[in-house]
Design a protein around this motif. Structure first.
Motif, PDB file in Angstrom:
ATOM      1  N   PHE A   1      62.413 -34.557  87.104  1.00 20.56           N
ATOM      2  CA  PHE A   1      63.238 -33.613  86.349  1.00 20.56           C
ATOM      3  C   PHE A   1      63.043 -32.189  86.847  1.00 20.56           C
ATOM      4  O   PHE A   1      63.890 -31.333  86.633  1.00 20.56           O
ATOM      5  N   SER A   2      61.910 -31.936  87.488  1.00 16.65           N
ATOM      6  CA  SER A   2      61.650 -30.623  88.064  1.00 16.65           C
ATOM      7  C   SER A   2      62.315 -30.531  89.434  1.00 16.65           C
ATOM      8  O   SER A   2      62.916 -31.487  89.922  1.00 16.65           O
ATOM      9  N   GLY A   3      62.153 -29.378  90.085  1.00 14.24           N
ATOM     10  CA  GLY A   3      62.737 -29.178  91.406  1.00 14.24           C
ATOM     11  C   GLY A   3      61.837 -29.598  92.543  1.00 14.24           C
ATOM     12  O   GLY A   3      62.037 -29.172  93.679  1.00 14.24           O
ATOM     13  N   ILE A   4      60.865 -30.457  92.289  1.00  7.95           N
ATOM     14  CA  ILE A   4      59.861 -30.802  93.288  1.00  7.95           C
ATOM     15  C   ILE A   4      60.467 -31.462  94.527  1.00  7.95           C
ATOM     16  O   ILE A   4      59.950 -31.324  95.626  1.00  7.95           O
ATOM     17  N   ALA A   5      61.591 -32.187  94.375  1.00  6.85           N
ATOM     18  CA  ALA A   5      62.173 -32.912  95.502  1.00  6.85           C
ATOM     19  C   ALA A   5      63.348 -32.189  96.152  1.00  6.85           C
ATOM     20  O   ALA A   5      63.942 -32.717  97.101  1.00  6.85           O
ATOM     21  N   VAL A   6      63.698 -31.017  95.674  1.00  6.37           N
ATOM     22  CA  VAL A   6      64.859 -30.310  96.216  1.00  6.37           C
ATOM     23  C   VAL A   6      64.602 -29.940  97.676  1.00  6.37           C
ATOM     24  O   VAL A   6      63.588 -29.311  98.004  1.00  6.37           O
ATOM     25  N   ALA A   7      65.526 -30.330  98.553  1.00  8.60           N
ATOM     26  CA  ALA A   7      65.361 -30.141  99.999  1.00  8.60           C
ATOM     27  C   ALA A   7      66.532 -29.344 100.558  1.00  8.60           C
ATOM     28  O   ALA A   7      67.545 -29.913 100.958  1.00  8.60           O
ATOM     29  N   PRO A   8      66.416 -28.031 100.640  1.00  6.38           N
ATOM     30  CA  PRO A   8      67.546 -27.219 101.118  1.00  6.38           C
ATOM     31  C   PRO A   8      67.743 -27.286 102.629  1.00  6.38           C
ATOM     32  O   PRO A   8      68.835 -26.996 103.122  1.00  6.38           O
ATOM     33  N   GLY A   9      66.706 -27.674 103.377  1.00  7.40           N
ATOM     34  CA  GLY A   9      66.817 -27.766 104.828  1.00  7.40           C
ATOM     35  C   GLY A   9      67.209 -29.163 105.255  1.00  7.40           C
ATOM     36  O   GLY A   9      68.361 -29.570 105.152  1.00  7.40           O
ATOM     37  N   VAL A  10      66.223 -29.924 105.723  1.00  5.52           N
ATOM     38  CA  VAL A  10      66.447 -31.327 106.095  1.00  5.52           C
ATOM     39  C   VAL A  10      65.964 -32.209 104.957  1.00  5.52           C
ATOM     40  O   VAL A  10      64.805 -32.119 104.534  1.00  5.52           O
TER      41      VAL A  10
END
Length: 437
Positions: A54-63
């Motif tokens: 639910f947190s942003g721990i997995a957000v991957a803006p690059g690859v």
């Protein structure tokens, strides 16, 4: 396989990102190549599991590395019961992989859609005061580090990193496999029943310690809690599962279908929530059955929600729940989702929420179409007053400065991060907040 421009969203719809590039490696070597390529182009790179954080721990803006194709059984040691799984293996697939060997996970959470790597990296846990979280079952793992190299970590190999890597938040590298200490397959005898909340709170500590696995759910605006007590049994004792029709009515129609519809009504007309919850309270029927551990530990979650969970010293749980109840009563909020309360054994994993202390967990939820901000912030203040630690994969507002006070080995973890990823190749905004740059 590589593509660009696709939108990634987590299950709860609380986080989203449009990565520069998405890659789906099918081998460890492909993961290494992806990390090296990202480094050469100066991009960040992160693996994502099933999006159940639910947190942003997995957000991957690059690859963004989707490890769905890096899954399955890598190896089994039948003498020790140790099983190595590829990082993208979903928890709900593990039962079938272990069945031919008569093995099972020692404990599980109540959701099994996550990948094994995502679950251990965020601190997923079940309930039971004699059992630790998933990370405590990890006896070895392999990381692809910031330079694209492979690092094998266990109690005997690179052992100084082991307490950090078992629960690494995705900050130390890309997990490509994990080795788990399994146990012989077992059954669970489950008893579920409604009980007065006051009595459950008064006996929580004792019941958590005497039962193999104890937890309860309390629907705000009601006087009763739904308790779940699971006792471990040898498979020879025999299964007595719920009838398929009964399971479908209770778990699918009522727990998911009807509950989802009622949550939708409550989101549109909040004043109906107390009446709906009290109505649901009257239908908390006693159930008693015996089945394979995975069928008892896990519940299907079809209704989307936002969640925050805090880990407290176990003795603080009753007082904290009472304070949350008083908060809801005086605030005038209408909360449709139940509060979930569990427990876990103390462990020695550096960033485990149960590090160094017997732990109880309080999880609060809101329907995904409702704004959880005010409610979660007020509950978080209560949890912090009780020396609480937030679940890494669930919503919270803590930062590195406040978390350093909560974890004795916080700076030791940062030293390992500096060693394995000095360029912060695996960072993102969430990790910047909770660990610092």
């Amino acid at each position: 396989m590589t593509n660009t421009g696709a939108l990634w969203r987590n299950w709860a719809r609380s986080e989203s990102v449009r990565p520069i590039r998405i890659e789906r490696p099918t081998s460890v070597a492909a993961v290494q190549r992806a990390v090296i390529a990202a480094a050469k182009s100066g991009m960040s790179i992160k693996a994502v599991g099933s999006g159940h954080s639910f947190s942003g721990i997995a957000v991957a803006p690059g690859v963004l590395l989707d490890l769905a194709d890096l899954a399955g059984l890598v190896g089994v040691d039948t003498n020790t019961g140790r099983v190595t799984l590829a990082a993208g293996t979903r928890l709900h697939r593990i039962r079938g992989l272990l069945a031919p060997y008569g093995l099972a996970l020692a404990n599980m959470g109540d959701v099994d859609r996550q990948t094994i790597s995502g679950a251990t990296s965020t601190g997923t846990h079940g309930t039971g005061s004699a059992f630790g979280g998933l990370a405590t079952q990890i006896v070895g793992l392999t990381l692809v580090t910031g330079d694209g190299g492979l690092l094998h970590v266990s109690e005997t190999e690179n052992a100084e990193i082991f307490p950090a890597a078992r629960l690494g938040l995705g900050a130390l590298g890309i997990l490509v496999d994990v080795t788990i200490q399994c146990v012989p397959a077992f059954l669970l005898h489950a008893v579920e029943q409604a009980e007065p909340l006051a009595e459950v709170l008064d006996t929580f500590d004792e019941r958590s310690r005497t039962a193999d696995h104890f937890e309860f759910y309390w629907f705000p605006h009601t006087e009763k809690a739904l308790t779940k007590t699971n006792t471990r049994l040898d498979p020879a004792s025999g299964r007595a599962p719920l009838a398929p029709v009964s399971r479908w009515i209770d778990d699918e129609l009522l727990a998911n279908g009807a509950f989802g519809a009622l949550c939708t009504v409550g989101a549109v007309v909040p004043q109906t929530v107390p009446t709906i919850n009290r109505f649901a309270e009257r239908f908390m029927a006693r159930r008693e059955y015996t089945d394979a551990s995975t069928r008892i530990f896990v519940s299907r979650r079809a209704v989307r929600f936002h969640e925050m969970e805090y880990a407290l010293p176990i003795a603080a749980i009753p007082a904290a729940v009472r304070e949350v109840r008083e908060l809801i009563q005086r605030s005038g909020w209408r909360i449709s989702f139940p509060i979930e309360v569990r427990s876990a054994a103390a462990d020695d994993v550096w960033l485990s929420t149960a590090h160094g202390r017997e732990t109880g967990y309080i999880a609060v939820h809101r329907f995904y179409r409702e704004n959880p901000g005010e409610y979660f912030a007020a509950v978080e203040a209560i949890m912090r007053a009780h020396d609480g630690r937030p679940h890494w994969g669930k919503m919270h507002t803590r930062d590195a400065e406040s978390l350093r006070e909560a974890y004795p080995h916080f700076d030791d973890f940062l030293a390992v991060r500096d060693r394995l990823d000095p360029e912060r190749r695996f960072g993102n905004r969430y990790l910047d907040r909770v660990l610092g740059r």
